[in-house]
Design a protein around this motif. Sequence first.
Motif, mmCIF file in Angstrom:
data_model
loop_
_atom_site.group_PDB
_atom_site.id
_atom_site.type_symbol
_atom_site.label_atom_id
_atom_site.label_comp_id
_atom_site.label_asym_id
_atom_site.label_seq_id
_atom_site.Cartn_x
_atom_site.Cartn_y
_atom_site.Cartn_z
ATOM 1 N N UNK A 140 80.414 37.555 -2.852
ATOM 2 C CA UNK A 140 79.974 37.096 -4.167
ATOM 3 C C UNK A 140 79.049 38.080 -4.856
ATOM 4 N N UNK A 141 78.230 38.790 -4.064
ATOM 5 C CA UNK A 141 77.261 39.727 -4.630
ATOM 6 C C UNK A 141 77.927 40.861 -5.397
ATOM 7 N N UNK A 167 78.685 36.483 -8.327
ATOM 8 C CA UNK A 167 77.334 37.018 -8.296
ATOM 9 C C UNK A 167 76.818 37.472 -9.637
ATOM 10 N N UNK A 168 77.655 37.424 -10.677
ATOM 11 C CA UNK A 168 77.204 37.859 -11.992
ATOM 12 C C UNK A 168 78.098 37.332 -13.082
ATOM 13 N N UNK A 275 72.125 29.629 -10.257
ATOM 14 C CA UNK A 275 71.801 30.602 -11.301
ATOM 15 C C UNK A 275 70.696 31.560 -10.858
ATOM 16 N N UNK A 276 69.745 31.053 -10.127
ATOM 17 C CA UNK A 276 68.671 31.922 -9.637
ATOM 18 C C UNK A 276 69.187 32.946 -8.622
ATOM 19 N N UNK A 277 70.330 32.673 -8.024
ATOM 20 C CA UNK A 277 70.866 33.581 -7.011
ATOM 21 C C UNK A 277 71.721 34.702 -7.609
ATOM 22 N N UNK A 278 72.028 34.640 -8.905
ATOM 23 C CA UNK A 278 72.904 35.641 -9.504
ATOM 24 C C UNK A 278 72.201 36.989 -9.616
ATOM 25 N N UNK A 306 63.507 28.398 -18.307
ATOM 26 C CA UNK A 306 62.824 27.196 -17.822
ATOM 27 C C UNK A 306 63.007 26.982 -16.326
ATOM 28 N N UNK A 307 64.074 27.538 -15.755
ATOM 29 C CA UNK A 307 64.263 27.420 -14.302
ATOM 30 C C UNK A 307 63.806 28.696 -13.593
ATOM 31 N N UNK A 308 63.157 29.594 -14.341
ATOM 32 C CA UNK A 308 62.603 30.783 -13.729
ATOM 33 C C UNK A 308 63.498 32.002 -13.739
#
Length: 341
Positions: A140-141, A167-168, A275-278, A306-308
């Motif tokens: 995925x990365x 991943x993107x 989303x934070x892992x993308x 808002x989710x960082x």
Amino acid sequence: MYPWSHDFKGRFDEVTFESQVLKNNPLGDPYQRPLWIYLPPGYDEQPERRYPSIYLIQGLTGQLDMWRNRSAFRRNFPELADELFAKGEAPPCILVWVDCWTSLGGSQFLDSPAVGYYHTYLCDEIVPWVDAHYRTLAAREHRGIAGKSSGGYGAMVTPMLRPDLWGGLATHAGDALFEVCYQRDFARVARALRDHYGGSYERFWQDFRSRPAFSKESDADLLNVWCMAACYSADMDGTVHLPFDIATGQLVPDVWERWLAWDPVRMVPLHAEALRSLRAIYIDAGKRDEYYLDLGAEAFRRALAEIGVTDVFFELFDGRHGGIEYRYPLSLKYLAERLSP
């Protein structure tokens, strides 16, 4: 620059993919689909090397061969992509050009009982096939997805739904903030159905398919709203529900809520971890976009913040909804750099 040719440094493999999940789809659309795989310069000369992969998906009414359409004095996107890699301006990638056309105009790259299982087609058929047949970095990365308009919508939601694969993402004027980009069409559709089709969508489709498409002013609105309803608010038996009363244009709250559940802006907090892992998020839109998707782009960016998630590429540029193929190499370069080892 000759307007009719381009000396490609990479190459395209063009295959016909036979989908199992699209067989017997509700619309009777083809289950054998064209699939293009672009292999960058040097692919054949370096048999030991593996590459990131970027999947490219189209907007509403898009079919694969339209990627080769050109505007006056401009290269088309396949040519621009090849030029990007030929000049060494981005790390080389395998590009996968996927066809998800339907006779309603598109699929929003979702699974729908009224349209077909295009999300499954993309994620569970195309991705593993490409990884099995080409030298991808099959993690995925190193896999991304990009598109414009409805393709931009698909690029936003697909990694949320399948973070194990992606991943993107890159979205150019993707459908987002539904009360801004869609709701404004409902009154026009209600009026067009009343004045020309006796309040019947069935009559519209009979008329639409009996003449050159989009030869009437209301065609685009009518097609778009029905297609979105078929994707967002269809029952398991395929019954399509509109989110408004066709006699008045008034919202039908429970159906409208079903649409809003598919709004990328509203999906963000529900898929925060994914989303934070993308590794890469690219967002842009023209400031004069006719569908106000620049506002949706800003809303999507703020929801991410808002989710960082603040490490994103974001730009509102001077442009409209169409004629922005020159922006695609920018997102391609961004994804290639972020998804490469």
